[in-house]
Motif scaffolding. Structure first.
Motif, PDB file in Angstrom:
ATOM      1  N   PRO A  34       0.799  -1.222   0.000  1.00  0.00           N
ATOM      2  CA  PRO A  34       0.000   0.000   0.000  1.00  0.00           C
ATOM      3  C   PRO A  34       0.832   1.273   0.000  1.00  0.00           C
ATOM      4  O   PRO A  34       0.320   2.347  -0.305  1.00  0.00           O
ATOM      5  CB  PRO A  34      -0.816  -0.123   1.294  1.00  0.00           C
ATOM      6  CG  PRO A  34      -0.002  -1.009   2.170  1.00  0.00           C
ATOM      7  CD  PRO A  34       0.679  -1.972   1.259  1.00  0.00           C
ATOM      8  N   SER A  35       2.097   1.169   0.376  1.00  0.00           N
ATOM      9  CA  SER A  35       2.962   2.345   0.418  1.00  0.00           C
ATOM     10  C   SER A  35       4.398   1.922   0.168  1.00  0.00           C
ATOM     11  O   SER A  35       4.749   0.733   0.243  1.00  0.00           O
ATOM     12  CB  SER A  35       2.867   3.049   1.778  1.00  0.00           C
ATOM     13  OG  SER A  35       3.467   2.245   2.784  1.00  0.00           O
ATOM     14  N   VAL A  36       5.235   2.896  -0.113  1.00  0.00           N
ATOM     15  CA  VAL A  36       6.666   2.618  -0.289  1.00  0.00           C
ATOM     16  C   VAL A  36       7.252   2.059   1.004  1.00  0.00           C
ATOM     17  O   VAL A  36       8.033   1.100   0.990  1.00  0.00           O
ATOM     18  CB  VAL A  36       7.407   3.903  -0.722  1.00  0.00           C
ATOM     19  CG1 VAL A  36       8.917   3.676  -0.719  1.00  0.00           C
ATOM     20  CG2 VAL A  36       6.950   4.356  -2.102  1.00  0.00           C
ATOM     21  N   LEU A  37       6.865   2.662   2.133  1.00  0.00           N
ATOM     22  CA  LEU A  37       7.363   2.191   3.422  1.00  0.00           C
ATOM     23  C   LEU A  37       6.956   0.754   3.685  1.00  0.00           C
ATOM     24  O   LEU A  37       7.764  -0.071   4.148  1.00  0.00           O
ATOM     25  CB  LEU A  37       6.842   3.098   4.542  1.00  0.00           C
ATOM     26  CG  LEU A  37       7.194   2.661   5.976  1.00  0.00           C
ATOM     27  CD1 LEU A  37       8.703   2.667   6.167  1.00  0.00           C
ATOM     28  CD2 LEU A  37       6.499   3.561   6.993  1.00  0.00           C
ATOM     29  N   ASP A  38       5.706   0.420   3.387  1.00  0.00           N
ATOM     30  CA  ASP A  38       5.231  -0.949   3.605  1.00  0.00           C
ATOM     31  C   ASP A  38       6.036  -1.941   2.769  1.00  0.00           C
ATOM     32  O   ASP A  38       6.444  -2.999   3.267  1.00  0.00           O
ATOM     33  CB  ASP A  38       3.749  -1.047   3.240  1.00  0.00           C
ATOM     34  CG  ASP A  38       3.238  -2.477   3.313  1.00  0.00           C
ATOM     35  OD1 ASP A  38       2.832  -2.905   4.397  1.00  0.00           O
ATOM     36  OD2 ASP A  38       3.271  -3.164   2.265  1.00  0.00           O
ATOM     37  N   ALA A  39       6.253  -1.623   1.499  1.00  0.00           N
ATOM     38  CA  ALA A  39       7.007  -2.522   0.618  1.00  0.00           C
ATOM     39  C   ALA A  39       8.435  -2.709   1.118  1.00  0.00           C
ATOM     40  O   ALA A  39       8.983  -3.818   1.102  1.00  0.00           O
ATOM     41  CB  ALA A  39       6.999  -1.980  -0.809  1.00  0.00           C
ATOM     42  N   GLU A  40       9.028  -1.620   1.593  1.00  0.00           N
ATOM     43  CA  GLU A  40      10.398  -1.690   2.112  1.00  0.00           C
ATOM     44  C   GLU A  40      10.446  -2.524   3.390  1.00  0.00           C
ATOM     45  O   GLU A  40      11.349  -3.354   3.576  1.00  0.00           O
ATOM     46  CB  GLU A  40      10.916  -0.278   2.369  1.00  0.00           C
ATOM     47  CG  GLU A  40      12.398  -0.201   2.653  1.00  0.00           C
ATOM     48  CD  GLU A  40      12.928   1.216   2.654  1.00  0.00           C
ATOM     49  OE1 GLU A  40      14.155   1.387   2.588  1.00  0.00           O
ATOM     50  OE2 GLU A  40      12.110   2.163   2.719  1.00  0.00           O
ATOM     51  N   CYS A  41       9.465  -2.326   4.260  1.00  0.00           N
ATOM     52  CA  CYS A  41       9.400  -3.099   5.507  1.00  0.00           C
ATOM     53  C   CYS A  41       9.189  -4.579   5.225  1.00  0.00           C
ATOM     54  O   CYS A  41       9.798  -5.447   5.869  1.00  0.00           O
ATOM     55  CB  CYS A  41       8.280  -2.569   6.395  1.00  0.00           C
ATOM     56  SG  CYS A  41       8.602  -0.975   7.162  1.00  0.00           S
ATOM     57  N   MET A  42       8.318  -4.895   4.267  1.00  0.00           N
ATOM     58  CA  MET A  42       8.048  -6.293   3.948  1.00  0.00           C
ATOM     59  C   MET A  42       9.308  -6.992   3.438  1.00  0.00           C
ATOM     60  O   MET A  42       9.595  -8.138   3.829  1.00  0.00           O
ATOM     61  CB  MET A  42       6.922  -6.389   2.911  1.00  0.00           C
ATOM     62  CG  MET A  42       6.512  -7.819   2.574  1.00  0.00           C
ATOM     63  SD  MET A  42       5.887  -8.741   4.005  1.00  0.00           S
ATOM     64  CE  MET A  42       4.251  -8.022   4.183  1.00  0.00           C
ATOM     65  N   ALA A  43      10.067  -6.318   2.578  1.00  0.00           N
ATOM     66  CA  ALA A  43      11.313  -6.910   2.081  1.00  0.00           C
ATOM     67  C   ALA A  43      12.286  -7.149   3.232  1.00  0.00           C
ATOM     68  O   ALA A  43      12.956  -8.191   3.296  1.00  0.00           O
ATOM     69  CB  ALA A  43      11.938  -5.995   1.031  1.00  0.00           C
ATOM     70  N   PHE A  44      12.354  -6.202   4.156  1.00  0.00           N
ATOM     71  CA  PHE A  44      13.242  -6.346   5.319  1.00  0.00           C
ATOM     72  C   PHE A  44      12.809  -7.519   6.197  1.00  0.00           C
ATOM     73  O   PHE A  44      13.629  -8.344   6.611  1.00  0.00           O
ATOM     74  CB  PHE A  44      13.236  -5.051   6.135  1.00  0.00           C
ATOM     75  CG  PHE A  44      13.973  -5.150   7.443  1.00  0.00           C
ATOM     76  CD1 PHE A  44      15.358  -5.066   7.483  1.00  0.00           C
ATOM     77  CD2 PHE A  44      13.280  -5.351   8.633  1.00  0.00           C
ATOM     78  CE1 PHE A  44      16.037  -5.175   8.687  1.00  0.00           C
ATOM     79  CE2 PHE A  44      13.948  -5.464   9.840  1.00  0.00           C
ATOM     80  CZ  PHE A  44      15.341  -5.367   9.859  1.00  0.00           C
ATOM     81  N   LEU A  45      11.520  -7.619   6.479  1.00  0.00           N
ATOM     82  CA  LEU A  45      11.013  -8.703   7.329  1.00  0.00           C
ATOM     83  C   LEU A  45      11.265 -10.069   6.696  1.00  0.00           C
ATOM     84  O   LEU A  45      11.598 -11.043   7.391  1.00  0.00           O
ATOM     85  CB  LEU A  45       9.522  -8.507   7.570  1.00  0.00           C
ATOM     86  CG  LEU A  45       9.138  -7.305   8.445  1.00  0.00           C
ATOM     87  CD1 LEU A  45       7.629  -7.069   8.397  1.00  0.00           C
ATOM     88  CD2 LEU A  45       9.605  -7.505   9.880  1.00  0.00           C
ATOM     89  N   LEU A  46      11.106 -10.160   5.380  1.00  0.00           N
ATOM     90  CA  LEU A  46      11.367 -11.423   4.684  1.00  0.00           C
ATOM     91  C   LEU A  46      12.839 -11.799   4.756  1.00  0.00           C
ATOM     92  O   LEU A  46      13.184 -12.967   4.996  1.00  0.00           O
ATOM     93  CB  LEU A  46      10.914 -11.314   3.222  1.00  0.00           C
ATOM     94  CG  LEU A  46       9.394 -11.336   3.001  1.00  0.00           C
ATOM     95  CD1 LEU A  46       9.048 -10.827   1.607  1.00  0.00           C
ATOM     96  CD2 LEU A  46       8.853 -12.757   3.193  1.00  0.00           C
ATOM     97  N   ARG A  47      13.701 -10.816   4.578  1.00  0.00           N
ATOM     98  CA  ARG A  47      15.139 -11.102   4.670  1.00  0.00           C
ATOM     99  C   ARG A  47      15.516 -11.538   6.081  1.00  0.00           C
ATOM    100  O   ARG A  47      16.397 -12.391   6.271  1.00  0.00           O
ATOM    101  CB  ARG A  47      15.948  -9.881   4.257  1.00  0.00           C
ATOM    102  CG  ARG A  47      15.896  -9.576   2.758  1.00  0.00           C
ATOM    103  CD  ARG A  47      16.996  -8.613   2.327  1.00  0.00           C
ATOM    104  NE  ARG A  47      16.835  -7.313   2.981  1.00  0.00           N
ATOM    105  CZ  ARG A  47      16.152  -6.293   2.466  1.00  0.00           C
ATOM    106  NH1 ARG A  47      15.551  -6.440   1.291  1.00  0.00           N
ATOM    107  NH2 ARG A  47      16.069  -5.155   3.104  1.00  0.00           N
ATOM    108  N   GLN A  48      14.851 -10.967   7.083  1.00  0.00           N
ATOM    109  CA  GLN A  48      15.094 -11.364   8.466  1.00  0.00           C
ATOM    110  C   GLN A  48      14.743 -12.828   8.697  1.00  0.00           C
ATOM    111  O   GLN A  48      15.305 -13.487   9.571  1.00  0.00           O
ATOM    112  CB  GLN A  48      14.275 -10.491   9.415  1.00  0.00           C
ATOM    113  CG  GLN A  48      14.773  -9.057   9.544  1.00  0.00           C
ATOM    114  CD  GLN A  48      16.098  -8.964  10.259  1.00  0.00           C
ATOM    115  OE1 GLN A  48      17.154  -8.923   9.625  1.00  0.00           O
ATOM    116  NE2 GLN A  48      16.070  -8.948  11.580  1.00  0.00           N
ATOM    117  N   LYS A  49      13.815 -13.329   7.899  1.00  0.00           N
ATOM    118  CA  LYS A  49      13.408 -14.734   7.998  1.00  0.00           C
ATOM    119  C   LYS A  49      14.211 -15.632   7.060  1.00  0.00           C
ATOM    120  O   LYS A  49      13.892 -16.814   6.903  1.00  0.00           O
ATOM    121  CB  LYS A  49      11.911 -14.863   7.670  1.00  0.00           C
ATOM    122  CG  LYS A  49      10.988 -14.131   8.631  1.00  0.00           C
ATOM    123  CD  LYS A  49      10.972 -14.771  10.004  1.00  0.00           C
ATOM    124  CE  LYS A  49       9.950 -14.114  10.906  1.00  0.00           C
ATOM    125  NZ  LYS A  49       9.899 -14.757  12.254  1.00  0.00           N
ATOM    126  N   GLY A  50      15.224 -15.080   6.435  1.00  0.00           N
ATOM    127  CA  GLY A  50      16.084 -15.869   5.551  1.00  0.00           C
ATOM    128  C   GLY A  50      15.568 -16.021   4.135  1.00  0.00           C
ATOM    129  O   GLY A  50      16.089 -16.848   3.368  1.00  0.00           O
TER     130      GLY A  50
END
Length: 444
Positions: A332-348
């Motif tokens: 829904p936003s640039v911030l959301d997309a950036e956060c989602m990519a970060f959270l996924l990387r945190q999960k490997g």
């Protein structure tokens, strides 16, 4: 010095390089029957100076390629039949740099793969390209004598019309004298004031053809009770529609899915439990483009929250571990997309993020890594709705709420490249279902 000629000696051959890097000729796939039907009809329109039409094919059906092939044939006919060698100039308008770049690459590939075609000057006229008109004055002057394609964003042309660029007057004069075709990509936007201003200026001279390209030609989304509302300006602008009725019938998308050119979508739903509230609309029976944008903006703000994001993340994680999964995430936003990519990387999970401010070279690298499956999840907010091609997408996550049918179909279309176009047989579309609250209805 009056010496005999033999004293001048003999010229030697140029020193040849130690090595060369060679590539074979580009071999583009031939157009399919439904594409040829559209091309034949489009070329006929182009041959009649001053005509107007809108070309429609479903997302993934190859609209850009069909248009470029048609323009190639039209320009070549004009060039060969013009003893003076005066070329036609084509102004190709696209509202994003991604679409401009896609069109440029298509023109380049089509000309490199073609024989017996006219010479062509192909100009990048968007972003940082060809910005200094004075420095490029001599090169741009070629549009007066050769077939030329100027690929641009509408805003750059508006700046040219307003003479905000140094040296704009000369180029503007040349364009007005030589332009024969204005083509608008994503033509459902053509009724916007920016495009109206451009068309008003460049179609003052008779004989200028106007062509639109879109997967959603006549928008019925702006009125609950009147499917024609909001699209009458487009009908008035383009006059006629070119579509592959003979080869595909009335339901082109279903036929292309049946034939394997488009993937079949399978829907799944994620219940987010998020409450979204949209602004009231004064006239429910006459919804405008501005109303759609205002509603979407409000929905985006409320959808960008951590709880919703975590619900969607937990749904993505098991999918991303599947061997051949390739997931495109629309946030829904640039911030959301950036956060989602970060959270996924945190999960490997190999994940990446792109936005409108991502450097071009970085974006190309990220997209290539995604296509090559080095990245499993590519997160973005709208920048990949158009001008993006990754045929092997297995899942599209629709985390970006919208009441716009046009935008929804653009996001959906990123995963619908079928096996006959190098894609997949099916694609899973994951809709995020939110709770909606409003004091009065927004859409019927």
């Amino acid at each position: 010095m009056s010496f005999p000629p033999q004293f001048a000696g003999l010229p030697t051959d140029d020193v040849q390089p130690d090595f060369e890097y060679l590539e074979g000729r580009i071999d583009l796939r031939p157009l399919q029957p439904f594409q040829r039907e559209v091309q034949d009809n489009l070329v006929e329109v182009l041959r009649k100076a001053g005509e107007r039409a809108i070309v429609t094919l479903p997302t993934g059906g190859g609209k850009t390629r069909v248009a470029v092939d048609s323009i190639r044939d039209w320009l070549t006919e004009h060039w060969e039949g013009n003893a003076k060698g005066v070329g036609k100039t084509v102004l190709w308008l696209a509202h994003t740099e991604e679409l401009c770049d896609q069109a440029y690459e298509c023109f380049k590939q089509v000309w490199q793969a073609s024989t017996a075609v006219c010479p062509l000057w192909l100009f990048r006229f968007w972003g940082r390209y060809t910005h200094d008109l004075t420095a490029h004055k001599e090169t741009l002057a070629n549009i007066r004598s050769h077939p030329s394609i100027l690929i641009s964003t509408p805003q750059r042309i508006v700046n040219l019309l307003n003479e905000k660029l140094s040296g704009s007057k000369t180029l503007l004069t040349d364009l007005k004298e030589t332009i024969g075709l204005v083509l608008i990509d994503e033509a459902h936007r053509a009724a916007a004031p920016t495009y109206k201003a451009i068309l008003s200026e460049f179609t003052k001279k008779t004989g200028i053809t106007v062509i639109g390209l879109t997967a959603t030609p006549f928008r019925g989304e702006y009125a609950a009770n009147d499917p024609e509302a909001g699209v009458r300006e487009l009908r008035a602008l383009f006059k006629q529609i070119i579509e592959p009725i003979k080869t595909l019938g009335e339901d082109a998308r279903a036929k292309l899915q049946e034939q394997g050119f488009l993937a079949k979508p399978n829907w799944e739903i994620v219940k987010t439990k998020t409450i979204l509230k949209a602004p009231e609309i004064p006239d429910i029976n006459n919804i405008t483009v501005e109303d759609i944008d205002r509603i979407d903006h409000a929905l985006k703000i409320r959808a960008d929250n951590p709880n919703r994001r975590m619900v969607i993340l937990n749904h993505i994680l098991p999918i991303s571990t599947q061997q051949n999964s390739l997931i495109l995430y629309f946030g829904p936003s640039v911030l959301d997309a950036e956060c989602m990519a970060f959270l996924l990387r945190q999960k490997g999970i190999p994940a990446a993020f792109v936005s409108g401010s991502t450097r071009d070279v970085t974006r190309r690298q990220v997209v290539n890594d995604f296509k090559n499956q080095k990245i499993k999840v590519l997160c973005n907010c709208e920048v990949l709705t158009t001008g993006f091609d990754a045929p092997k997408v297995s899942h599209v996550i629709m985390a970006r709420p919208t009441v716009s049918q046009v935008l929804y179909e653009q996001m959906l279309g990123r995963g619908l490249r079928g096996p006959r176009f190098g894609g997949t047989e099916s694609c899973i579309i994951i809709d995020c279902e939110d709770n909606y609250r409003s004091d009065r209805p927004v859409l019927g």
